[in-house]
Design an enzyme around this catalytic site. Structure first.
Site, mmCIF file in Angstrom:
data_model
loop_
_atom_site.group_PDB
_atom_site.id
_atom_site.type_symbol
_atom_site.label_atom_id
_atom_site.label_comp_id
_atom_site.label_asym_id
_atom_site.label_seq_id
_atom_site.Cartn_x
_atom_site.Cartn_y
_atom_site.Cartn_z
ATOM 1 N N CYS A 141 0.850 -1.192 0.000
ATOM 2 C CA CYS A 141 0.000 0.000 0.000
ATOM 3 C C CYS A 141 0.883 1.238 0.000
ATOM 4 C CB CYS A 141 -0.892 -0.016 1.238
ATOM 5 S SG CYS A 141 -2.004 1.386 1.348
ATOM 6 N N HIS A 186 -9.067 -3.916 -2.169
ATOM 7 C CA HIS A 186 -8.092 -3.153 -1.381
ATOM 8 C C HIS A 186 -8.482 -1.672 -1.340
ATOM 9 C CE1 HIS A 186 -3.735 -2.245 -0.222
ATOM 10 N NE2 HIS A 186 -4.216 -1.050 -0.536
ATOM 11 N N GLU A 187 -8.814 -1.111 -2.511
ATOM 12 C CA GLU A 187 -9.130 0.323 -2.574
ATOM 13 C C GLU A 187 -10.475 0.635 -1.918
ATOM 14 O OE1 GLU A 187 -6.684 2.008 -3.190
ATOM 15 O OE2 GLU A 187 -5.491 0.514 -4.251
ATOM 16 N N HIS A 190 -10.188 1.186 1.740
ATOM 17 C CA HIS A 190 -9.723 2.525 2.139
ATOM 18 C C HIS A 190 -10.899 3.482 2.347
ATOM 19 C CE1 HIS A 190 -5.373 2.435 2.050
ATOM 20 N NE2 HIS A 190 -5.331 1.895 0.840
HETATM 21 ZN ZN ZN Z 1 -3.720 0.986 -0.058
#
Ligand code: ZN
Length: 205
Positions: A141, A186-187, A190
């Site tokens: 990341c 993953h995004e 966030h």
């Molecule tokens: Zn990330």
């Protein structure tokens, strides 16, 4: 997401001056506008080792209005997120707005599942369903420099996002598989204040 891409980065649009543009009716805050307009080519990437940054990375993000998506602020933010992602020493394959300081639901993802592997921007991204095999893989990341981990992710997902074109607007759904589906997961995390290290089976330094 911080995998080093083996692929040639897509060339991204060039800075457009937004000075003098009328931006009535958007929900951008003065702080968000300043972050966007004060950035020339790239934005600062927030990292987990900075306490103030971490607070932003842990916030939940809010959606854009259609007026926001039609504004120059949004198109400029989109360009900046892509150039920031590609400029980083880690050369990312995905980035989310909280990583550049805005608690807003938008990500940029390199579509390895599409011809030419373009980087595309997805406002108001949601993951509608998770399916297929749950498979472990390496992740890094941009906000967690110098670290990698093994995270189990679903291999077939359905995403939704907002699309505005001239006088039309609608919510688009798309099925995404494999590595690109991993990047989306993953995004999207966030946007909910989650970092991959929260979910990692193991971490490597
Ligand atoms: Zn990330």
């Amino acid at each position: 997401m911080g995998y080093r891409s083996l692929y040639t980065a897509t060339i991204v649009a060039i800075a457009i001056s937004i000075a003098g543009c009328r931006e009535q009716g958007t929900s951008f805050t003065d702080l968000e506008k300043a972050l966007i307009t004060d950035s020339e080519r790239i934005m600062r990437v927030l990292t987990v080792d900075n306490e103030a940054d971490l607070q932003v990375l842990r916030d939940s993000s809010t959606e854009f209005t259609d007026a926001d998506l039609r504004s120059e602020y949004f198109s400029r933010l989109s360009e900046l997120m892509v150039t920031t992602m590609q400029d980083s020493p880690q050369e990312g394959v995905g980035i989310a707005a909280p990583q550049v300081g805005l608690s807003r639901r938008v990500v940029a993802v390199q579509r390895f599942d599409k011809t030419g592997e373009p980087v595309e921007v997805y406002p108001n991204l949601r993951i509608e369903s998770l399916g297929g095999e749950l498979k472990p893989g390496y992740e890094g990341c941009l906000s967690v420099p110098g670290q990698y981990g093994i995270v189990s992710r679903y291999q077939e997902i359905i995403i939704s996002y907002r699309e505005v074109k001239e006088d039309k607007a609608g919510t688009i759904r798309d099925t995404v598989r494999g590595y690109t589906a991993v990047i989306f997961q993953h995004e999207a995390d966030h946007l909910d204040g989650l970092i991959y290290t929260d979910k990692a089976d193991s971490l490597l330094f």
